[in-house]
Design an enzyme around this catalytic site. Structure first.
Site, PDB file in Angstrom:
ATOM      1  N   ASP A   9       1.099  -1.377   0.306  1.00  0.00           N
ATOM      2  CA  ASP A   9       0.343  -0.270  -0.013  1.00  0.00           C
ATOM      3  C   ASP A   9       0.887   1.275  -0.109  1.00  0.00           C
ATOM      4  OD1 ASP A   9      -2.178   2.220   0.475  1.00  0.00           O
ATOM      5  OD2 ASP A   9      -1.538   2.110   2.346  1.00  0.00           O
ATOM      6  N   ASP A  11      -0.332   4.888   0.608  1.00  0.00           N
ATOM      7  CA  ASP A  11      -0.321   6.204   1.664  1.00  0.00           C
ATOM      8  C   ASP A  11      -0.555   5.408   3.174  1.00  0.00           C
ATOM      9  OD1 ASP A  11      -1.265   8.017  -0.114  1.00  0.00           O
ATOM     10  OD2 ASP A  11      -2.545   7.322  -0.722  1.00  0.00           O
ATOM     11  N   GLU A  18      -0.470  11.381   4.718  1.00  0.00           N
ATOM     12  CA  GLU A  18      -2.308  11.528   4.838  1.00  0.00           C
ATOM     13  C   GLU A  18      -2.369  12.968   5.527  1.00  0.00           C
ATOM     14  OE1 GLU A  18      -4.488  10.690   3.527  1.00  0.00           O
ATOM     15  OE2 GLU A  18      -4.347   8.795   3.059  1.00  0.00           O
ATOM     16  N   GLY A  52     -10.098   7.359  -0.799  1.00  0.00           N
ATOM     17  CA  GLY A  52     -10.289   7.980  -2.542  1.00  0.00           C
ATOM     18  C   GLY A  52     -10.479   9.068  -2.097  1.00  0.00           C
ATOM     19  N   GLY A  53      -9.922  10.412  -2.811  1.00  0.00           N
ATOM     20  CA  GLY A  53     -10.462  11.117  -2.540  1.00  0.00           C
ATOM     21  C   GLY A  53     -11.343  11.536  -2.874  1.00  0.00           C
ATOM     22  N   ARG A  56     -14.323  10.659  -0.904  1.00  0.00           N
ATOM     23  CA  ARG A  56     -14.039  11.518   0.505  1.00  0.00           C
ATOM     24  C   ARG A  56     -15.112  12.497   0.348  1.00  0.00           C
ATOM     25  NH1 ARG A  56      -8.956  10.478   2.103  1.00  0.00           N
ATOM     26  NH2 ARG A  56      -8.773   8.906   1.804  1.00  0.00           N
ATOM     27  N   LYS A  85      -7.006  19.193  -7.012  1.00  0.00           N
ATOM     28  CA  LYS A  85      -6.052  18.747  -5.087  1.00  0.00           C
ATOM     29  C   LYS A  85      -4.862  17.708  -5.321  1.00  0.00           C
ATOM     30  CE  LYS A  85      -6.260  14.842  -2.501  1.00  0.00           C
ATOM     31  NZ  LYS A  85      -5.366  13.560  -2.954  1.00  0.00           N
ATOM     32  N   ASP A 183      -1.745  -0.188   5.836  1.00  0.00           N
ATOM     33  CA  ASP A 183      -1.638   0.731   7.778  1.00  0.00           C
ATOM     34  C   ASP A 183      -3.182   0.862   7.708  1.00  0.00           C
ATOM     35  OD1 ASP A 183      -2.114   2.372   5.631  1.00  0.00           O
ATOM     36  OD2 ASP A 183      -1.978   3.504   7.025  1.00  0.00           O
TER      37      ASP A 183
HETATM   38  C1  XBP Z   1      -5.404   6.313   0.612  1.00  0.00           C
HETATM   39  C2  XBP Z   1      -6.579   6.703   0.216  1.00  0.00           C
HETATM   40  C3  XBP Z   1      -5.773   8.107  -0.529  1.00  0.00           C
HETATM   41  C4  XBP Z   1      -5.868   8.768  -0.392  1.00  0.00           C
HETATM   42  C5  XBP Z   1      -5.995  10.380  -1.410  1.00  0.00           C
HETATM   43  O1  XBP Z   1      -6.344   4.443   0.582  1.00  0.00           O
HETATM   44  O2  XBP Z   1      -7.799   6.849   0.500  1.00  0.00           O
HETATM   45  O3  XBP Z   1      -7.474   8.730  -1.334  1.00  0.00           O
HETATM   46  O4  XBP Z   1      -6.236   9.582   1.168  1.00  0.00           O
HETATM   47  O5  XBP Z   1      -6.143   9.875  -3.202  1.00  0.00           O
HETATM   48  P1  XBP Z   1      -4.879   3.569   1.079  1.00  0.00           P
HETATM   49  P2  XBP Z   1      -6.854  10.371  -3.795  1.00  0.00           P
HETATM   50  O6  XBP Z   1      -3.529   3.799   1.569  1.00  0.00           O
HETATM   51  O7  XBP Z   1      -5.980   2.406   1.822  1.00  0.00           O
HETATM   52  O8  XBP Z   1      -4.346   3.088  -0.225  1.00  0.00           O
HETATM   53  O9  XBP Z   1      -7.753  11.760  -3.169  1.00  0.00           O
HETATM   54  O10 XBP Z   1      -5.963  10.439  -5.292  1.00  0.00           O
HETATM   55  O11 XBP Z   1      -7.551  10.050  -3.684  1.00  0.00           O
HETATM   56 MG    MG Z   2      -2.568   2.943   3.713  1.00  0.00          MG
END
Ligand code: XBP
Ligand code: MG
Length: 255
Positions: A9, A11, A18, A52-53, A56, A85, A183
């Site tokens: 993963d 993020d 984040e 996902g942004g 969200r 963003k 994570d």
């Molecule tokens: C990570 C996310 C991502 C980021 C934003 O989840 O949820 O959406 O916060 O990215 P994970 P985008 O680590 O479980 O993959 O804004 O590009 O969607």
């Molecule tokens: Mg993650």
């Protein structure tokens, strides 16, 4: 089954992106669009339940801004806001960078030296993967990954297993030949539901989540002289996460 690949993963796992990365970029995009919203550290922690942004932002509108009237169709509005963003996020990575978490680069090198394949399975936008890997390691490192599965390439984002299923298909490997690194509880669910064993490295946002089904839960992957702490599972005497430990966790020696 022999361990053949590690799937990471991005993020929260590769780097703490984040709080000081994505959150800041969302707020800059909100400022540019003059919508008057601000996601503080605590609120963002709650919103992280939705991966996902774009998803969200939609969730935030539905639950916190019910009276908001978008100037154009909602899908188009969210898509534009999210494009801004992404632009701010990449700008931020290029300007100040976000360091990789302890042990990540060490483990990537060790895995490559020992013939393991590497992949990324993330919900984030593909350009963000390129930017984080390029700024955190170097552009050359993009070639280390046999599959970079990201963003809207699958319909359902984590906690759905789709991104891991896609990754396995691209790698042409079975779930039992891979180990995942995550994570968050959403990430663990995605990997476990795809049949892949998972190692978790928690962060401040995810520390108290439910990681049922994970093999090992740690504070980070550890470095020599900076041992990792076990939150659940067994390190088998290792001070930090090494390929030999991963082979054991993957059940390589099991009948
Ligand atoms: C990570 C996310 C991502 C980021 C934003 O989840 O949820 O959406 O916060 O990215 P994970 P985008 O680590 O479980 O993959 O804004 O590009 O969607
Ligand atoms: Mg993650």
């Amino acid at each position: 089954m022999k361990l053949k690949a590690l799937i990471f993963d991005l993020d929260g796992t590769f780097a703490e992106t984040e709080r000081d990365g994505h959150r800041v970029a969302f707020n800059r995009a909100f400022g540019e669009a003059r919508v008057g919203w601000h996601w503080d550290v605590a609120l963002y922690g709650q919103l992280l339940a939705v991966t996902g942004g774009k998803e969200r932002i939609r969730y935030y509108l539905e639950h916190y801004q019910q009276d908001f009237c978008p100037p154009v169709a909602l899908d188009e509005f969210i898509a534009k806001l999210h494009q801004a963003k992404t632009r701010y996020y990449i700008e931020l990575l290029k300007e100040q960078g976000i360091p990789l978490r302890p042990g990540v680069l060490r483990l990537l090198h060790a895995a490559r030296e020992q013939g393991l394949r590497l992949a990324i399975a993330t919900t984030t936008t593909p350009e963000n993967v390129t930017a984080l890997v390029s700024t955190g390691i170097g552009r050359h490192a993009l070639d280390w990954f046999d599959c970079i599965a990201a963003g809207d390439i699958v319909k359902a984002k984590k906690p759905a297993p789709d991104i891991y299923d896609y990754c396995l298909e691209q790698l042409q490997l079975e779930a039992g030949q891979c180990l995942a690194f995550e994570d968050s509880a959403n990430g663990v669910r995605a990997a476990v539901d795809a049949g892949i064993r998972v190692v978790v490295t928690v962060n401040d946002y995810t520390r108290d989540e439910d990681f049922a089904g994970a093999e090992l839960v740690l504070n980070h992957l550890g470095e020599p002289g900076q041992p990792c702490q076990v939150l659940s599972g067994k390190l088998d005497g290792f001070e930090c996460v090494k390929v030999d430990l991963l082979r054991r966790l993957s059940g390589e020696d099991e009948e």
